[in-house]
Design a protein around this motif. Structure first.
Motif, mmCIF file in Angstrom:
data_model
loop_
_atom_site.group_PDB
_atom_site.id
_atom_site.type_symbol
_atom_site.label_atom_id
_atom_site.label_comp_id
_atom_site.label_asym_id
_atom_site.label_seq_id
_atom_site.Cartn_x
_atom_site.Cartn_y
_atom_site.Cartn_z
ATOM 1 N N ASN A 1 2.277 0.951 0.477
ATOM 2 C CA ASN A 1 1.406 -0.070 0.628
ATOM 3 C C ASN A 1 2.425 -1.227 1.750
ATOM 4 O O ASN A 1 1.858 -1.933 2.552
ATOM 5 C CB ASN A 1 1.091 -0.895 -0.361
ATOM 6 C CG ASN A 1 -0.044 -0.195 -1.426
ATOM 7 O OD1 ASN A 1 -0.836 0.509 -0.675
ATOM 8 N ND2 ASN A 1 -0.070 -0.367 -2.515
ATOM 9 N N LYS B 1 -1.841 8.581 2.355
ATOM 10 C CA LYS B 1 -1.807 7.969 1.123
ATOM 11 C C LYS B 1 -1.408 9.176 -0.069
ATOM 12 O O LYS B 1 -0.456 8.698 -1.040
ATOM 13 C CB LYS B 1 -3.048 7.414 0.387
ATOM 14 C CG LYS B 1 -2.938 6.421 -0.667
ATOM 15 C CD LYS B 1 -3.932 5.610 -0.601
ATOM 16 C CE LYS B 1 -3.597 4.296 -1.963
ATOM 17 N NZ LYS B 1 -4.447 3.422 -1.688
ATOM 18 N N GLU C 1 3.719 4.539 -4.518
ATOM 19 C CA GLU C 1 2.368 3.921 -3.839
ATOM 20 C C GLU C 1 2.832 2.360 -3.343
ATOM 21 O O GLU C 1 2.587 1.873 -2.258
ATOM 22 C CB GLU C 1 1.098 3.440 -4.998
ATOM 23 C CG GLU C 1 -0.012 3.335 -4.058
ATOM 24 C CD GLU C 1 -1.366 3.316 -4.893
ATOM 25 O OE1 GLU C 1 -1.994 2.246 -4.895
ATOM 26 O OE2 GLU C 1 -1.305 4.176 -5.952
#
Length: 77
Positions: A68, A57, A64
């Motif tokens: 995801n 991450k 982001e």
């Protein structure tokens, strides 16, 4: 029967797919930088462990949404 999942595909040289072949999961990562890498997993938890280490991450702080999407695709396998 082999079932193939596309995790991501940026172009014909940068993609990652997972094939389900019975209980075996065959992950193929193709990149223009490293060529093709193939990993074989005997369980989903082992594959997810690899994915969480490969796609950290922290490496996606600017994007982001991409992180995801990649993790969601792995969870659908």
């Amino acid at each position: 029967m082999i079932k193939q999942h596309l995790i991501y595909k940026r172009d014909k040289w940068n993609m990652l797919t997972v094939e389900e072949n019975g209980k075996t999961l065959i992950l193929r990562e193709i990149s223009d930088q490293w060529g093709e890498e193939c990993h074989t997993f005997l369980s989903r938890p082992a594959m997810m462990h690899w994915a969480e280490n490969r796609f950290r991450k922290e490496d996606f702080t600017d994007n982001e949404e991409e992180y995801n999407a990649i993790m969601a695709a792995f969870k659908e396998v």
